[in-house]
Write a protein that holds these residues in place. Structure first.
Motif, PDB file in Angstrom:
ATOM      1  N   TYR A  27      40.430  37.403  36.602  1.00 54.87           N
ATOM      2  CA  TYR A  27      39.811  36.550  37.209  1.00 54.87           C
ATOM      3  C   TYR A  27      39.648  35.452  36.569  1.00 54.87           C
ATOM      4  O   TYR A  27      39.569  35.090  35.161  1.00 54.87           O
ATOM      5  CB  TYR A  27      38.560  37.154  37.595  1.00 54.87           C
ATOM      6  N   VAL A  82      32.841  37.593  40.560  1.00 57.67           N
ATOM      7  CA  VAL A  82      33.583  38.737  40.431  1.00 57.67           C
ATOM      8  C   VAL A  82      32.367  39.475  39.362  1.00 57.67           C
ATOM      9  O   VAL A  82      32.422  40.744  39.553  1.00 57.67           O
ATOM     10  CB  VAL A  82      34.685  38.365  39.457  1.00 57.67           C
ATOM     11  N   SER A  87      42.232  37.891  40.822  1.00 56.90           N
ATOM     12  CA  SER A  87      41.565  36.994  41.620  1.00 56.90           C
ATOM     13  C   SER A  87      42.028  35.630  41.136  1.00 56.90           C
ATOM     14  O   SER A  87      41.444  35.555  39.975  1.00 56.90           O
ATOM     15  CB  SER A  87      39.879  37.283  41.734  1.00 56.90           C
ATOM     16  N   CYS A 125      35.490  37.365  48.461  1.00 52.77           N
ATOM     17  CA  CYS A 125      35.934  36.073  48.033  1.00 52.77           C
ATOM     18  C   CYS A 125      34.827  35.049  48.169  1.00 52.77           C
ATOM     19  O   CYS A 125      34.998  34.310  49.044  1.00 52.77           O
ATOM     20  CB  CYS A 125      37.404  35.537  48.480  1.00 52.77           C
ATOM     21  N   SER A 155      39.428  31.459  46.210  1.00 54.89           N
ATOM     22  CA  SER A 155      39.982  32.877  45.685  1.00 54.89           C
ATOM     23  C   SER A 155      40.781  33.601  46.441  1.00 54.89           C
ATOM     24  O   SER A 155      40.266  33.642  47.804  1.00 54.89           O
ATOM     25  CB  SER A 155      38.941  33.503  45.115  1.00 54.89           C
ATOM     26  N   PHE A 202      42.409  37.498  46.651  1.00 55.05           N
ATOM     27  CA  PHE A 202      42.505  38.976  45.850  1.00 55.05           C
ATOM     28  C   PHE A 202      43.868  39.375  45.897  1.00 55.05           C
ATOM     29  O   PHE A 202      44.357  39.462  47.159  1.00 55.05           O
ATOM     30  CB  PHE A 202      41.433  39.945  46.101  1.00 55.05           C
TER      31      PHE A 202
END
Length: 499
Positions: free
Chosen positions: A71, A81, A142, A196, A385, A387
């Motif tokens: 991340y 996260v 991410s 997110c 973001s 994922f």
């Protein structure tokens, strides 16, 4: 006035209060269609959110498997996260409890791998090299949207269209937004949902200084009323910005030391202003394939109106010369907090740095193109973001289960902590501003051409150069359109041929 205004707002906003607080309900829309696409639907009371079950089997046990998650290491975005420990902050504690709860439930050990220094970083070269080399160094990633989406074109990201354990019909996934990310309906590489959190944090929002507004115009509740009546437009912002300017240092020149009516930049703010006014880079044909709409007459009109705002507002609008430093740094927070900016167009997360501001501030959407625009529109910035799973993930099924569990628990606990507690109670300064958060959230959107901007000649951010240089939109389009069309065709071909 305040009491009567709130009474007027009550019926209109009651439905909004019942709307879920995920990452948004509208995607790839325009001002003319947003009212049709975004419907206020009564949902179960918020108390049942925590009781909403996922469809993961109760007996899943992954035997202590390590689950590395890559991340962004930017301090401002880590909270999405990772939280190291319980601190008493509602969002951080919810993230910590979510992570430890999922670890215990699935018997996994999540290993957090921060990289990069901020939202402007491209996907880290060493992480990309790891995937290319076939190394299983991380199971989940991410990263920001604008640099993540190109990875699938290099066959570096796993197709999750039929992945086990992921139930994308659940309320914690934003299916409409994910549909914008796709080409066709056969492949799905990226996930967007409550997990997110940064997507909500970088959604367009306009801040106004309540003290300065009262000094110039009277009761700031009138501005909320204007928004609800549909009259908050670019022309209104321009007029108020001009009226709000004050040459407080008396030097006869607009600059630092004065009170600015509007303070902005010619970078990401241009994205927000244009898309929130109904600008469209792309649309879909009858087969769901994207095509460019740069030549639409409405785009020309929007650019003209925004150039008028930027360059014909007299002293009403101040353009920050250090655009990057202003947008991502502390300039806005310091100046706005010290009562030297009336209107500060930005994104939600800046309010996280305004908790110590002595004067009150309010939150409203970005302005409409004009009063005929049926609904407000709120762009999700391209630093949001996403994922995804790298192609080299050696435990894809387990990773999908972890993602489903994390997203579901974010829906149950983290999102309410951020949306209801932090945004509305800790950060918002009045009840009506808190209601505006619902209005902005429920009109959040993106555009395929904006998402894949850097794969199609940067036409998704064409407004930055045109507005920033007070240039000619027609000539700008003419210089890039054919190349962009060619790159889009190549993008579609590459995307659909993967696998």
């Amino acid at each position: 006035m305040r009491t009567s205004t709130k009474r007027i707002f009550t019926l209109f906003l009651a439905a909004l209060l019942l709307t879920g607080c995920g990452t948004g309900t509208t995607a790839e829309t325009t001002g003319d269609t947003a009212a049709e696409d975004t419907q206020i639907v009564e949902t179960e009371a918020e108390t049942t959110r925590a009781q909403t079950k996922d469809s993961l089997p109760d007996d899943l046990d992954f035997g202590g498997l390590s689950m590395p998650i890559l991340y962004r290491g930017c301090e401002a975005d880590i909270i999405e996260v990772y939280a190291e420990e319980l601190t008493g902050e509602p969002v951080s504690d919810a993230v910590y409890n979510r992570n430890t709860g999922v670890e215990e439930r699935l018997n996994v050990k999540i290993a957090y791998q921060p990289m990069g220094t901020g939202t402007a970083d491209q996907f880290p070269a060493d992480a990309k090299a790891s995937i290319i080399a076939g190394s299983d160094d991380f199971s989940i990633a991410s990263w920001n949207q604008f640099s993540s989406v190109a990875l699938c074109l290099e066959n570096l990201v796993m197709d999750l269209q039929n992945a086990p354990y992921l139930d994308l019909e659940k309320p914690w996934w934003n299916s409409e937004y994910m549909d914008v990310l796709q080409i066709g309906d056969q492949k799905r590489f990226y996930l967007m949902g409550d997990i997110c959190l940064n997507a909500l944090r970088v959604t367009a929002a306009t801040f106004f200084n309540q003290k300065l507004y009262n000094d110039v115009f009277g009761d700031y509740n009138d501005l909320y009323q204007l928004v609800l009546e549909g009259g908050w437009t670019i022309e209104q912002l321009k007029a108020m910005g001009e009226a709000g300017y004050q040459d407080t240092n008396g030097d006869g020149t607009m600059g630092y030391g004065d009170i600015f009516g509007i303070d902005t930049t010619t970078i990401s703010h241009c994205d927000y202003f244009a898309y929130c006014a109904g600008f469209q880079v792309s649309a879909r044909d009858e087969n769901g394939m994207p095509y460019l709409t740069l030549q639409d007459e409405k785009n020309y009109n929007i650019i003209d109106k925004l150039q008028d705002l930027y360059w014909n507002s007299g002293n009403g609008l101040f353009i920050e010369k250090d655009a990057g430093g202003a947008f991502n740094g502390t300039v806005y927070v310091e100046d706005f907090s010290s009562d030297t900016i009336l209107f500060m167009p930005h994104w939600f997360k800046i309010c996280e740095n305004l908790r110590d501001m002595e004067s009150g501030y309010g939150l409203i959407p970005y302005p409409k193109y004009d009063e005929n625009q049926q609904n407000y529109i709120s762009l999700v910035h391209d630093s949001a973001s996403l994922f995804f799973l790298p192609q080299t993930c050696g435990h894809a099924e387990e990773a999908c289960a972890v993602l489903e569990a994390l997203c579901a628990e974010t829906y149950r606990t983290v999102m309410p902590a951020y949306y209801e507690v932090a945004l509305k109670r800790q950060y918002a300064r009045d009840d009506i501003s808190a209601q505006m958060i619902d209005l902005i959230h429920d009109t959040s959107m993106t555009d395929f051409g904006y998402v894949y901007n850097y794969s199609i000649g940067s036409v998704g951010t064409i407004m930055r150069n045109v507005i920033g240089q007070n240039g000619n939109y027609a000539s700008s389009v003419a210089s890039v359109e054919e190349k962009a069309k060619s790159e889009l065709a190549k993008l579609i071909e590459t995307y659909t041929s993967i696998g």
